[in-house]
Design an enzyme around this catalytic site. Structure first.
Site, mmCIF file in Angstrom:
data_model
loop_
_atom_site.group_PDB
_atom_site.id
_atom_site.type_symbol
_atom_site.label_atom_id
_atom_site.label_comp_id
_atom_site.label_asym_id
_atom_site.label_seq_id
_atom_site.Cartn_x
_atom_site.Cartn_y
_atom_site.Cartn_z
ATOM 1 N N LEU A 1 0.830 -1.200 0.000
ATOM 2 C CA LEU A 1 0.000 0.000 0.000
ATOM 3 C C LEU A 1 0.869 1.257 0.000
ATOM 4 O O LEU A 1 1.779 1.390 0.820
ATOM 5 C CB LEU A 1 -0.904 -0.007 1.232
ATOM 6 N N SER B 1 3.279 -6.748 2.271
ATOM 7 C CA SER B 1 2.132 -6.055 2.840
ATOM 8 C C SER B 1 0.869 -6.322 2.004
ATOM 9 O O SER B 1 0.538 -7.477 1.736
ATOM 10 C CB SER B 1 2.448 -4.556 2.958
ATOM 11 N N GLN B 2 0.172 -5.270 1.575
ATOM 12 C CA GLN B 2 -1.028 -5.469 0.764
ATOM 13 C C GLN B 2 -0.741 -6.293 -0.478
ATOM 14 O O GLN B 2 -1.593 -7.042 -0.959
ATOM 15 C CB GLN B 2 -1.613 -4.107 0.375
ATOM 16 N N ASP C 1 5.847 -5.073 14.356
ATOM 17 C CA ASP C 1 5.498 -4.567 13.032
ATOM 18 C C ASP C 1 4.852 -3.176 13.113
ATOM 19 O O ASP C 1 5.216 -2.263 12.387
ATOM 20 C CB ASP C 1 4.538 -5.546 12.338
ATOM 21 N N HIS D 1 7.143 -2.232 10.309
ATOM 22 C CA HIS D 1 6.530 -2.628 9.033
ATOM 23 C C HIS D 1 7.308 -2.136 7.818
ATOM 24 O O HIS D 1 7.502 -2.889 6.863
ATOM 25 C CB HIS D 1 5.086 -2.124 8.974
#
Length: 295
Positions: free
Chosen positions: A38, A104-105, A221, A276
């Site tokens: 993202l 991630s996404q 994270d 993250h």
């Protein structure tokens, strides 16, 4: 003369083997395809590309340049089709298969590709801090998108038809409104077989074509919430984390996790102390959790 003859025999044996190993671009390693997360773009993942090139010289590494920045808010099925169109030709040119590293996404985008592309030849799927079981948390990403909302209110928007037009709502999973999530979710509830649909059997078959699933995440994270969602754990309605092995979709083997575990092809790698935005630039994480699978 005998020596020359022996050399000729050896050359006849080894040259074809070398050619087979260094086909199409001179690398003995499978191509690696990287999908960003993202609000990201390929430039955010250059360190990861460098780690791969240094540890496995000659590897063909492609960071897909699509849906960068705010474009990453587009619906995940739209992104799946876009990424699929670019990635499939790479697969077709890789006779021995490819590896996925999806951050991630992007890990959810890659799940969509693996589930809906019967012809994929992904060997190892590395899910790098991806909310595979959903997201439910007041993180900076979501505060930017919903500045006036706390996590308990986001479902009011995400569980509307208009909300499902935004990628983050496609995997927003409010444990206090599970029925709404299942009914409205147009993406994650389908991928995780929490919502019955006619393609479930075919998607499971496609997903199980991977040879390894590597799930990377950690307690510091700070974005994926709960962090265990990166390894298919999630909250119950009391916001107590239920680990992957006790999730209904695992117990029923709804999309293949239990089968992968039985095959010893499901690997979890838990790393503390990593935020993250650091996963793809942390060389220690790369060597500990990814390097050995990228062969």
């Amino acid at each position: 003369k005998r020596s020359s003859a022996n050399l000729g025999v050896l050359a006849g044996l080894f040259v074809p083997l070398l050619c087979a190993c260094f086909w199409a671009g001179g690398s003995a390693y499978k191509p690696v395809i990287i999908v960003h997360g993202l609000f990201d773009s390929p430039k955010n993942l250059l360190n990861l590309q460098q780690f791969i090139s240094e540890s496995h010289p000659g590897t063909n590494v492609t960071i897909i340049d699509l849906f960068d920045g705010y474009e990453s808010l587009k619906p995940l099925w739209t992104q799946v089709e876009g990424f699929k169109a670019v990635i499939y030709p790479i697969m077709q040119n890789a006779a021995d298969g490819v590896h996925f590293i999806c951050y991630s996404q992007g890990g959810l985008v890659c799940r969509g590709i693996l589930s809906t592309l019967p012809e994929h030849n992904v060997h190892t799927f590395i899910s790098l801090s991806s909310p595979q079981a959903g997201q439910y948390g007041d993180t900076d990403y979501f505060k930017d998108l919903f500045p006036e909302c706390v996590k308990s209110e986001i479902y009011h928007f995400c569980y509307l038809g208009i909300g499902q037009r935004f990628s983050v709502c496609n995997y927003w999973k409010d444990p206090h409104h599970k029925d709404l999530y299942v009914n409205v979710s147009s993406y994650l509830a389908l991928l995780n077989a929490e919502k019955p649909h006619p393609n479930a059997t075919e998607w499971r078959k496609n997903f199980l074509k991977i040879q390894k699933l590597v799930l990377i995440g950690g307690p510091d994270d700070g974005v994926i919430t709960p962090w265990q969602a990166s390894q298919f754990g999630f909250y119950d309605d009391n916001e107590t984390v239920v680990e992957m092995q006790k999730q209904d979709f695992y117990l029923s083997d709804a999309f293949g996790l239990k089968t992968l575990a039985a095959r010893e092809d499901l690997i979890t790698c838990t790393f503390p102390g990593v935020q993250h935005v650091q996963w793809h630039s942390n060389e220690t994480v790369f060597h500990a959790c990814m390097e050995k699978w990228l062969v």
